[in-house]
Design a protein around this motif. Sequence first.
Motif, PDB file in Angstrom:
ATOM      1  N   ARG A   1       0.824  -1.211   0.000  1.00 26.26           N
ATOM      2  CA  ARG A   1       0.000   0.000   0.000  1.00 26.26           C
ATOM      3  C   ARG A   1       0.854   1.256   0.000  1.00 26.26           C
ATOM      4  O   ARG A   1       0.503   2.259  -0.641  1.00 26.26           O
ATOM      5  CB  ARG A   1      -0.924  -0.009   1.219  1.00 26.26           C
ATOM      6  CG  ARG A   1      -2.006  -1.076   1.177  1.00 26.26           C
ATOM      7  CD  ARG A   1      -2.654  -1.248   2.521  1.00 26.26           C
ATOM      8  NE  ARG A   1      -1.724  -1.849   3.492  1.00 26.26           N
ATOM      9  CZ  ARG A   1      -2.021  -2.077   4.772  1.00 26.26           C
ATOM     10  NH1 ARG A   1      -3.226  -1.751   5.236  1.00 26.26           N
ATOM     11  NH2 ARG A   1      -1.143  -2.649   5.572  1.00 26.26           N
TER      12      ARG A   1
ATOM     13  N   GLU B   1       3.049   1.390  -3.543  1.00 24.83           N
ATOM     14  CA  GLU B   1       2.188   1.788  -4.661  1.00 24.83           C
ATOM     15  C   GLU B   1       1.833   3.270  -4.572  1.00 24.83           C
ATOM     16  O   GLU B   1       1.860   3.998  -5.568  1.00 24.83           O
ATOM     17  CB  GLU B   1       0.915   0.942  -4.652  1.00 24.83           C
ATOM     18  CG  GLU B   1      -0.042   1.255  -5.782  1.00 24.83           C
ATOM     19  CD  GLU B   1      -1.271   0.359  -5.769  1.00 24.83           C
ATOM     20  OE1 GLU B   1      -2.336   0.818  -6.189  1.00 24.83           O
ATOM     21  OE2 GLU B   1      -1.152  -0.805  -5.338  1.00 24.83           O
ATOM     22  N   SER B   2       1.526   3.724  -3.371  1.00 27.08           N
ATOM     23  CA  SER B   2       1.170   5.118  -3.173  1.00 27.08           C
ATOM     24  C   SER B   2       2.344   6.033  -3.483  1.00 27.08           C
ATOM     25  O   SER B   2       2.174   7.115  -4.060  1.00 27.08           O
ATOM     26  CB  SER B   2       0.704   5.323  -1.725  1.00 27.08           C
ATOM     27  OG  SER B   2      -0.054   6.483  -1.587  1.00 27.08           O
ATOM     28  N   TYR B   3       3.557   5.614  -3.112  1.00 27.93           N
ATOM     29  CA  TYR B   3       4.732   6.438  -3.386  1.00 27.93           C
ATOM     30  C   TYR B   3       4.993   6.550  -4.886  1.00 27.93           C
ATOM     31  O   TYR B   3       5.158   7.644  -5.424  1.00 27.93           O
ATOM     32  CB  TYR B   3       5.976   5.884  -2.690  1.00 27.93           C
ATOM     33  CG  TYR B   3       7.232   6.584  -3.171  1.00 27.93           C
ATOM     34  CD1 TYR B   3       7.474   7.913  -2.823  1.00 27.93           C
ATOM     35  CD2 TYR B   3       8.132   5.946  -4.026  1.00 27.93           C
ATOM     36  CE1 TYR B   3       8.600   8.579  -3.311  1.00 27.93           C
ATOM     37  CE2 TYR B   3       9.253   6.603  -4.511  1.00 27.93           C
ATOM     38  CZ  TYR B   3       9.485   7.920  -4.149  1.00 27.93           C
ATOM     39  OH  TYR B   3      10.581   8.579  -4.644  1.00 27.93           O
TER      40      TYR B   3
ATOM     41  N   GLY C   1      -1.662   9.131  -4.961  1.00 32.76           N
ATOM     42  CA  GLY C   1      -2.970   8.719  -4.461  1.00 32.76           C
ATOM     43  C   GLY C   1      -2.864   7.635  -3.410  1.00 32.76           C
ATOM     44  O   GLY C   1      -1.900   7.565  -2.656  1.00 32.76           O
ATOM     45  N   GLY C   2      -3.850   6.762  -3.376  1.00 28.09           N
ATOM     46  CA  GLY C   2      -3.831   5.659  -2.426  1.00 28.09           C
ATOM     47  C   GLY C   2      -3.866   6.131  -0.987  1.00 28.09           C
ATOM     48  O   GLY C   2      -4.416   7.188  -0.662  1.00 28.09           O
TER      49      GLY C   2
ATOM     50  N   ALA D   1      -1.616   7.351   0.888  1.00 29.80           N
ATOM     51  CA  ALA D   1      -0.936   8.614   1.169  1.00 29.80           C
ATOM     52  C   ALA D   1      -1.862   9.803   0.958  1.00 29.80           C
ATOM     53  O   ALA D   1      -1.695  10.858   1.585  1.00 29.80           O
ATOM     54  CB  ALA D   1       0.301   8.752   0.295  1.00 29.80           C
TER      55      ALA D   1
ATOM     56  N   ASN E   1       4.594  11.427  -2.753  1.00 29.22           N
ATOM     57  CA  ASN E   1       4.827  10.538  -3.887  1.00 29.22           C
ATOM     58  C   ASN E   1       6.052  10.954  -4.688  1.00 29.22           C
ATOM     59  O   ASN E   1       6.621  12.027  -4.504  1.00 29.22           O
ATOM     60  CB  ASN E   1       3.584  10.464  -4.779  1.00 29.22           C
ATOM     61  CG  ASN E   1       3.177  11.807  -5.332  1.00 29.22           C
ATOM     62  OD1 ASN E   1       3.971  12.506  -5.952  1.00 29.22           O
ATOM     63  ND2 ASN E   1       1.920  12.189  -5.111  1.00 29.22           N
TER      64      ASN E   1
ATOM     65  N   GLN F   1      -5.036   2.516 -10.941  1.00 24.40           N
ATOM     66  CA  GLN F   1      -3.652   2.988 -10.838  1.00 24.40           C
ATOM     67  C   GLN F   1      -3.343   4.017 -11.916  1.00 24.40           C
ATOM     68  O   GLN F   1      -2.661   5.011 -11.657  1.00 24.40           O
ATOM     69  CB  GLN F   1      -2.692   1.802 -10.953  1.00 24.40           C
ATOM     70  CG  GLN F   1      -2.686   0.882  -9.752  1.00 24.40           C
ATOM     71  CD  GLN F   1      -1.842  -0.358  -9.989  1.00 24.40           C
ATOM     72  OE1 GLN F   1      -1.735  -0.850 -11.118  1.00 24.40           O
ATOM     73  NE2 GLN F   1      -1.237  -0.873  -8.932  1.00 24.40           N
TER      74      GLN F   1
ATOM     75  N   GLU G   1      -4.818   7.289 -10.770  1.00 28.86           N
ATOM     76  CA  GLU G   1      -4.058   7.884  -9.661  1.00 28.86           C
ATOM     77  C   GLU G   1      -2.774   8.519 -10.183  1.00 28.86           C
ATOM     78  O   GLU G   1      -2.406   9.632  -9.782  1.00 28.86           O
ATOM     79  CB  GLU G   1      -3.725   6.814  -8.617  1.00 28.86           C
ATOM     80  CG  GLU G   1      -4.908   6.212  -7.886  1.00 28.86           C
ATOM     81  CD  GLU G   1      -5.458   7.103  -6.783  1.00 28.86           C
ATOM     82  OE1 GLU G   1      -5.252   8.331  -6.824  1.00 28.86           O
ATOM     83  OE2 GLU G   1      -6.092   6.557  -5.861  1.00 28.86           O
TER      84      GLU G   1
ATOM     85  N   SER H   1      -2.147  12.527 -10.014  1.00 30.56           N
ATOM     86  CA  SER H   1      -1.048  13.042  -9.190  1.00 30.56           C
ATOM     87  C   SER H   1      -0.059  13.832 -10.046  1.00 30.56           C
ATOM     88  O   SER H   1       0.516  14.826  -9.582  1.00 30.56           O
ATOM     89  CB  SER H   1      -0.339  11.901  -8.459  1.00 30.56           C
ATOM     90  OG  SER H   1       0.297  11.011  -9.367  1.00 30.56           O
TER      91      SER H   1
END
Length: 249
Positions: free
Chosen positions: A75, A78-80, A84-85, A87, A125, A228, A231, A235
Amino acid sequence: MPAPPRAPDNRGVEMFARYAYAPNHLGFCGPPELAGLRDASADEVRVAARRFSGAWPYLEVLSRMTGIDDPLDLRLVESYWLGGGIAGTLDSGEFAARLLAVIGRLAGRYWSHLTEDLAAEVAANHCFHVFGVYPWSRLLGHGMDEHPLRILDNCRITWALVVSSTGDDVDVEARQLLWDGHELRLSAPRQRRLEAWDDGYRAVPDLAVGDQVAVHWGRVCGRLTPAQHDELRDSTVRQLCVTNQRLGR
Protein backbone atom coordinates in the motif's frame (compact mmCIF):
# COMPACT_ATOMS: atom_id res chain seq x y z
CA MET A 1 -2.40 -28.72 15.20
CA PRO A 2 -0.98 -25.20 14.77
CA ALA A 3 -1.42 -23.50 11.42
CA PRO A 4 1.73 -23.31 9.29
CA PRO A 5 3.49 -19.95 9.37
CA ARG A 6 2.33 -17.49 6.75
CA ALA A 7 4.75 -16.63 3.99
CA PRO A 8 5.89 -13.00 4.12
CA ASP A 9 3.99 -10.65 1.83
CA ASN A 10 6.67 -9.36 -0.51
CA ARG A 11 4.40 -7.78 -3.12
CA GLY A 12 5.55 -4.31 -2.09
CA VAL A 13 9.19 -5.40 -2.19
CA GLU A 14 8.71 -6.76 -5.70
CA MET A 15 7.01 -3.55 -6.87
CA PHE A 16 9.73 -1.41 -5.32
CA ALA A 17 12.40 -3.41 -7.16
CA ARG A 18 10.62 -3.15 -10.54
CA TYR A 19 10.11 0.62 -10.33
CA ALA A 20 13.56 1.31 -8.85
CA TYR A 21 15.37 -0.94 -11.33
CA ALA A 22 15.83 1.52 -14.21
CA PRO A 23 17.37 4.47 -12.30
CA ASN A 24 19.45 2.07 -10.23
CA HIS A 25 20.67 0.20 -13.31
CA LEU A 26 21.57 3.52 -14.94
CA GLY A 27 23.52 4.58 -11.85
CA PHE A 28 21.26 7.44 -10.75
CA CYS A 29 20.18 6.24 -7.32
CA GLY A 30 20.54 3.42 -4.85
CA PRO A 31 23.57 1.28 -4.03
CA PRO A 32 25.85 0.64 -7.03
CA GLU A 33 26.55 -2.93 -6.04
CA LEU A 34 22.89 -3.74 -6.73
CA ALA A 35 22.79 -2.45 -10.29
CA GLY A 36 21.34 -5.92 -10.95
CA LEU A 37 18.40 -5.20 -8.62
CA ARG A 38 16.23 -7.57 -10.60
CA ASP A 39 18.26 -10.58 -9.40
CA ALA A 40 18.24 -9.67 -5.72
CA SER A 41 16.30 -11.67 -3.16
CA ALA A 42 13.48 -10.04 -1.18
CA ASP A 43 15.79 -9.70 1.81
CA GLU A 44 18.46 -8.06 -0.34
CA VAL A 45 15.94 -5.61 -1.78
CA ARG A 46 14.82 -4.70 1.73
CA VAL A 47 18.39 -3.88 2.70
CA ALA A 48 19.06 -2.00 -0.53
CA ALA A 49 15.85 0.04 -0.31
CA ARG A 50 17.19 1.86 2.75
CA ARG A 51 19.98 3.24 0.58
CA PHE A 52 17.65 4.90 -1.92
CA SER A 53 17.99 8.39 -0.51
CA GLY A 54 15.05 9.62 -2.59
CA ALA A 55 12.38 6.96 -2.01
CA TRP A 56 13.21 5.65 1.44
CA PRO A 57 12.44 8.82 3.50
CA TYR A 58 8.96 8.92 1.97
CA LEU A 59 8.31 5.28 2.79
CA GLU A 60 9.56 5.75 6.35
CA VAL A 61 7.39 8.80 6.96
CA LEU A 62 4.41 7.08 5.37
CA SER A 63 4.97 4.08 7.61
CA ARG A 64 4.99 6.21 10.75
CA MET A 65 1.99 8.30 9.79
CA THR A 66 -0.20 5.37 8.69
CA GLY A 67 0.85 2.97 11.44
CA ILE A 68 1.82 0.38 8.83
CA ASP A 69 4.94 -1.20 10.30
CA ASP A 70 6.57 -2.27 7.05
CA PRO A 71 7.76 0.66 4.88
CA LEU A 72 7.74 -1.75 1.94
CA ASP A 73 4.11 -2.71 2.42
CA LEU A 74 2.44 -2.76 -1.00
CA ARG A 75 0.00 0.00 0.00
CA LEU A 76 2.86 2.38 0.76
CA VAL A 77 5.06 1.45 -2.19
CA GLU A 78 2.19 1.79 -4.66
CA SER A 79 1.17 5.12 -3.17
CA TYR A 80 4.73 6.44 -3.39
CA TRP A 81 5.40 5.48 -7.00
CA LEU A 82 1.96 6.22 -8.45
CA GLY A 83 0.41 8.82 -6.15
CA GLY A 84 -2.97 8.72 -4.46
CA GLY A 85 -3.83 5.66 -2.43
CA ILE A 86 -3.29 5.63 1.29
CA ALA A 87 -0.94 8.61 1.17
CA GLY A 88 -3.76 10.74 -0.20
CA THR A 89 -5.61 10.42 3.10
CA LEU A 90 -2.83 11.99 5.18
CA ASP A 91 -2.55 15.57 6.37
CA SER A 92 -0.28 17.21 3.79
CA GLY A 93 1.04 19.82 6.22
CA GLU A 94 2.13 17.23 8.75
CA PHE A 95 3.67 15.07 6.03
CA ALA A 96 5.55 18.08 4.65
CA ALA A 97 6.98 18.95 8.05
CA ARG A 98 8.10 15.39 8.72
CA LEU A 99 9.53 14.81 5.26
CA LEU A 100 11.43 18.09 5.02
CA ALA A 101 12.90 17.49 8.47
CA VAL A 102 14.45 14.29 7.09
CA ILE A 103 15.47 15.16 3.55
CA GLY A 104 16.54 18.70 4.42
CA ARG A 105 19.04 17.26 6.87
CA LEU A 106 20.28 14.73 4.32
CA ALA A 107 20.67 17.27 1.52
CA GLY A 108 22.47 19.83 3.66
CA ARG A 109 23.51 23.14 2.17
CA TYR A 110 23.55 21.92 -1.44
CA TRP A 111 19.76 22.07 -1.86
CA SER A 112 18.86 25.24 0.00
CA HIS A 113 15.37 25.27 -1.55
CA LEU A 114 14.21 22.50 0.82
CA THR A 115 12.47 24.85 3.23
CA GLU A 116 8.95 25.49 4.49
CA ASP A 117 8.36 27.51 1.31
CA LEU A 118 8.06 24.17 -0.49
CA ALA A 119 5.21 22.97 1.71
CA ALA A 120 2.48 23.97 -0.75
CA GLU A 121 3.93 21.61 -3.35
CA VAL A 122 4.47 18.61 -1.09
CA ALA A 123 2.80 15.32 -1.89
CA ALA A 124 3.74 11.91 -0.53
CA ASN A 125 4.83 10.54 -3.89
CA HIS A 126 7.62 10.26 -6.40
CA CYS A 127 6.19 12.91 -8.72
CA PHE A 128 6.62 15.57 -6.04
CA HIS A 129 10.17 14.38 -5.43
CA VAL A 130 11.00 14.79 -9.13
CA PHE A 131 9.51 18.25 -9.57
CA GLY A 132 9.75 19.70 -6.07
CA VAL A 133 12.81 18.22 -4.39
CA TYR A 134 15.20 17.59 -7.25
CA PRO A 135 16.67 20.87 -8.54
CA TRP A 136 15.89 20.34 -12.24
CA SER A 137 12.66 22.35 -12.45
CA ARG A 138 14.60 25.31 -11.04
CA LEU A 139 17.01 25.19 -13.98
CA LEU A 140 14.29 25.79 -16.56
CA GLY A 141 14.22 29.22 -18.15
CA HIS A 142 17.95 29.86 -17.92
CA GLY A 143 18.87 29.25 -21.54
CA MET A 144 19.64 25.52 -21.24
CA ASP A 145 16.20 23.95 -20.95
CA GLU A 146 16.67 20.75 -22.95
CA HIS A 147 18.76 18.87 -20.38
CA PRO A 148 16.63 19.52 -17.26
CA LEU A 149 13.43 18.93 -19.25
CA ARG A 150 14.73 15.57 -20.50
CA ILE A 151 15.63 14.49 -16.98
CA LEU A 152 12.26 15.59 -15.56
CA ASP A 153 10.42 13.68 -18.29
CA ASN A 154 12.47 10.51 -17.86
CA CYS A 155 12.51 10.54 -14.08
CA ARG A 156 8.77 10.99 -13.58
CA ILE A 157 6.68 7.83 -13.81
CA THR A 158 4.48 8.12 -16.89
CA TRP A 159 1.58 6.06 -18.14
CA ALA A 160 1.57 4.58 -21.62
CA LEU A 161 -0.63 2.46 -23.86
CA VAL A 162 0.96 -0.52 -25.61
CA VAL A 163 0.18 -0.36 -29.34
CA SER A 164 2.52 -3.12 -30.53
CA SER A 165 4.97 -5.58 -29.02
CA THR A 166 7.41 -7.48 -31.20
CA GLY A 167 10.68 -9.12 -30.25
CA ASP A 168 12.79 -6.98 -27.96
CA ASP A 169 10.85 -3.76 -28.59
CA VAL A 170 7.49 -2.37 -27.60
CA ASP A 171 5.71 0.61 -29.15
CA VAL A 172 3.64 2.73 -26.79
CA GLU A 173 1.62 5.92 -26.88
CA ALA A 174 2.56 8.26 -24.05
CA ARG A 175 2.38 11.96 -23.22
CA GLN A 176 5.65 13.87 -23.29
CA LEU A 177 6.60 16.66 -20.89
CA LEU A 178 6.83 20.05 -22.62
CA TRP A 179 8.15 23.46 -21.52
CA ASP A 180 7.02 26.60 -23.36
CA GLY A 181 9.31 28.99 -21.52
CA HIS A 182 6.69 29.75 -18.89
CA GLU A 183 5.07 26.52 -17.74
CA LEU A 184 5.23 22.75 -17.95
CA ARG A 185 2.51 20.73 -19.64
CA LEU A 186 1.87 17.34 -21.18
CA SER A 187 1.65 16.76 -24.92
CA ALA A 188 -1.04 14.81 -26.69
CA PRO A 189 -0.21 11.08 -26.80
CA ARG A 190 2.78 10.38 -29.01
CA GLN A 191 4.12 7.05 -30.18
CA ARG A 192 7.56 6.02 -28.98
CA ARG A 193 9.57 2.79 -29.04
CA LEU A 194 10.98 1.29 -25.87
CA GLU A 195 13.34 -1.60 -25.31
CA ALA A 196 11.19 -4.24 -23.69
CA TRP A 197 14.16 -6.40 -22.74
CA ASP A 198 17.19 -5.07 -20.87
CA ASP A 199 20.10 -7.49 -20.62
CA GLY A 200 17.71 -10.42 -20.35
CA TYR A 201 15.29 -8.68 -17.97
CA ARG A 202 11.68 -7.78 -18.68
CA ALA A 203 9.53 -6.39 -15.86
CA VAL A 204 6.32 -7.45 -17.61
CA PRO A 205 7.07 -10.57 -19.67
CA ASP A 206 3.60 -10.95 -21.20
CA LEU A 207 2.94 -7.45 -22.56
CA ALA A 208 -0.06 -7.29 -24.88
CA VAL A 209 -1.50 -4.64 -27.16
CA GLY A 210 -3.97 -2.54 -25.19
CA ASP A 211 -2.12 -2.83 -21.87
CA GLN A 212 -1.70 0.32 -19.82
CA VAL A 213 1.82 0.35 -18.39
CA ALA A 214 4.07 2.51 -16.23
CA VAL A 215 7.35 3.75 -17.71
CA HIS A 216 10.40 4.95 -15.75
CA TRP A 217 13.60 6.07 -17.46
CA GLY A 218 12.50 4.50 -20.74
CA ARG A 219 11.74 1.09 -19.21
CA VAL A 220 8.35 -0.50 -18.71
CA CYS A 221 8.18 -1.19 -14.99
CA GLY A 222 4.67 -2.49 -14.47
CA ARG A 223 1.18 -3.01 -15.83
CA LEU A 224 -1.38 -0.49 -14.55
CA THR A 225 -4.93 -1.20 -13.47
CA PRO A 226 -7.51 1.45 -14.46
CA ALA A 227 -7.45 2.78 -10.89
CA GLN A 228 -3.65 2.99 -10.84
CA HIS A 229 -3.65 4.74 -14.22
CA ASP A 230 -6.06 7.36 -12.87
CA GLU A 231 -4.06 7.88 -9.66
CA LEU A 232 -0.84 8.35 -11.63
CA ARG A 233 -2.46 10.74 -14.10
CA ASP A 234 -4.15 12.78 -11.39
CA SER A 235 -1.05 13.04 -9.19
CA THR A 236 1.01 14.14 -12.20
CA VAL A 237 -1.48 16.81 -13.26
CA ARG A 238 -1.70 18.08 -9.69
CA GLN A 239 2.08 18.30 -9.38
CA LEU A 240 2.48 20.15 -12.66
CA CYS A 241 -0.14 22.65 -11.51
CA VAL A 242 1.57 23.52 -8.21
CA THR A 243 5.02 23.46 -9.78
CA ASN A 244 3.87 25.90 -12.48
CA GLN A 245 2.56 28.21 -9.76
CA ARG A 246 6.05 28.34 -8.27
CA LEU A 247 7.72 28.77 -11.65
CA GLY A 248 5.32 31.62 -12.39
CA ARG A 249 6.51 33.49 -9.33
